[in-house]
Structure formats: C-alpha cells, structure tokens
Design an enzyme around this catalytic site. Structure first.
Site, mmCIF file in Angstrom:
data_model
loop_
_atom_site.group_PDB
_atom_site.id
_atom_site.type_symbol
_atom_site.label_atom_id
_atom_site.label_comp_id
_atom_site.label_asym_id
_atom_site.label_seq_id
_atom_site.Cartn_x
_atom_site.Cartn_y
_atom_site.Cartn_z
ATOM 1 N N HIS A 1 -5.830 -8.322 2.116
ATOM 2 C CA HIS A 1 -5.047 -9.047 1.115
ATOM 3 C C HIS A 1 -3.572 -8.788 1.349
ATOM 4 O O HIS A 1 -3.197 -7.890 2.093
ATOM 5 C CB HIS A 1 -5.444 -8.632 -0.306
ATOM 6 C CG HIS A 1 -5.136 -7.207 -0.633
ATOM 7 N ND1 HIS A 1 -5.949 -6.164 -0.234
ATOM 8 C CD2 HIS A 1 -4.095 -6.652 -1.292
ATOM 9 C CE1 HIS A 1 -5.432 -5.032 -0.643
ATOM 10 N NE2 HIS A 1 -4.297 -5.287 -1.283
ATOM 11 N N GLU B 1 -1.542 -7.663 -12.925
ATOM 12 C CA GLU B 1 -1.656 -8.365 -11.655
ATOM 13 C C GLU B 1 -2.501 -9.618 -11.788
ATOM 14 O O GLU B 1 -3.325 -9.744 -12.691
ATOM 15 C CB GLU B 1 -2.233 -7.448 -10.579
ATOM 16 C CG GLU B 1 -3.604 -6.910 -10.899
ATOM 17 C CD GLU B 1 -4.080 -5.838 -9.925
ATOM 18 O OE1 GLU B 1 -3.467 -5.656 -8.867
ATOM 19 O OE2 GLU B 1 -5.083 -5.193 -10.239
#
Length: 133
Positions: free
Chosen positions: A7, A44
């Site tokens: 990621h 997030e």
C-alpha cells in the site's frame, strides 16, 4: 522475497478534502473509514485506485515539497481528461521534466498537502528501451 507494493500512505491535513481529490481525479473507491476508531496512529481512509491500496491519514504537520512521488499508469489518450480533472479540484500542476522520445508522457501535480503525484503513460520496458537507444 518482495511481492510488490502492499500500500501507499499519504499523510494529509484534511481527510475529506483529499478524499474528494482521490475520488475526482483517480475515480478511487473508498473501502474503509476509521471514523472515531483509530487502530493506527490517526484517523484514516482506505481507497482502491485500480488494484492499488492507498491510505490517507490525518495529521496537522506541514509536508514539504520534494520530488518524492507516486506515479500511476494511464493511457496516452486519457491525458487531457486527467488534466481537466486535476484543474477541476484546483490543484497545482508542475511542468513535466524534459523527456526523450519513447519514454512516455507525464502530468505532475501536488495535492493539498504538497504530496507529488505523477500520471504516466509509459511502461518500464518502454523507458528502458528508450534509454538504451
């Protein structure tokens, strides 16, 4: 053995503003919102851009501009569409670096937190061939 990129995380001042950028420019799909729970170091959001997992985390610290960037592969015929999308969300575009024939074209732009993005039309194989010639 490294299998590839897991990621990419960007630290941003405003989650919602950057979420709009990802959704507008990249057609990103939100797959997670931490809401009031924080399992990591701050609030997030998780997105998918193509098959790539992108994380944006909220933090008030200012990010300085550098040439560190993430480049996403696009088709050459889509360059003008992406330029229109970038302008739609009022992002600053950076002039492309000089290129040699065959290595593809790029659009560079900063997000609201000075992270640099690149949209690139070439492939690694094309670039290596161009550099060899």
């Amino acid at each position: 053995m490294v299998e590839g990129i897991s990621h990419i995380t960007f630290v941003v001042k405003n989650l919602q503003k950057t979420a709009e950028l990802l959704e507008t420019v990249f057609d990103a799909k939100k797959v997670y919102d931490s809401g009031d729970k924080t399992f990591s170091i701050s609030k997030e959001l998780f997105y998918l851009i193509g098959d790539q997992w992108i994380v944006i985390m909220e933090n008030e610290e200012t990010v300085n501009r550098t040439y560190h960037h993430v480049a996403f592969k696009i088709k050459a015929q889509d360059l003008s569409d992406f330029e229109r999308k970038i302008k739609k969300v009022n992002l600053e575009m950076k002039p492309s670096r000089s290129r040699i024939s065959g290595e593809g074209q790029s659009l560079y732009f900063y997000d609201y937190d000075n992270n640099l993005f690149e949209l690139h039309t070439g492939t690694l194989e094309e670039r290596l061939e161009a550099y060899q010639n």
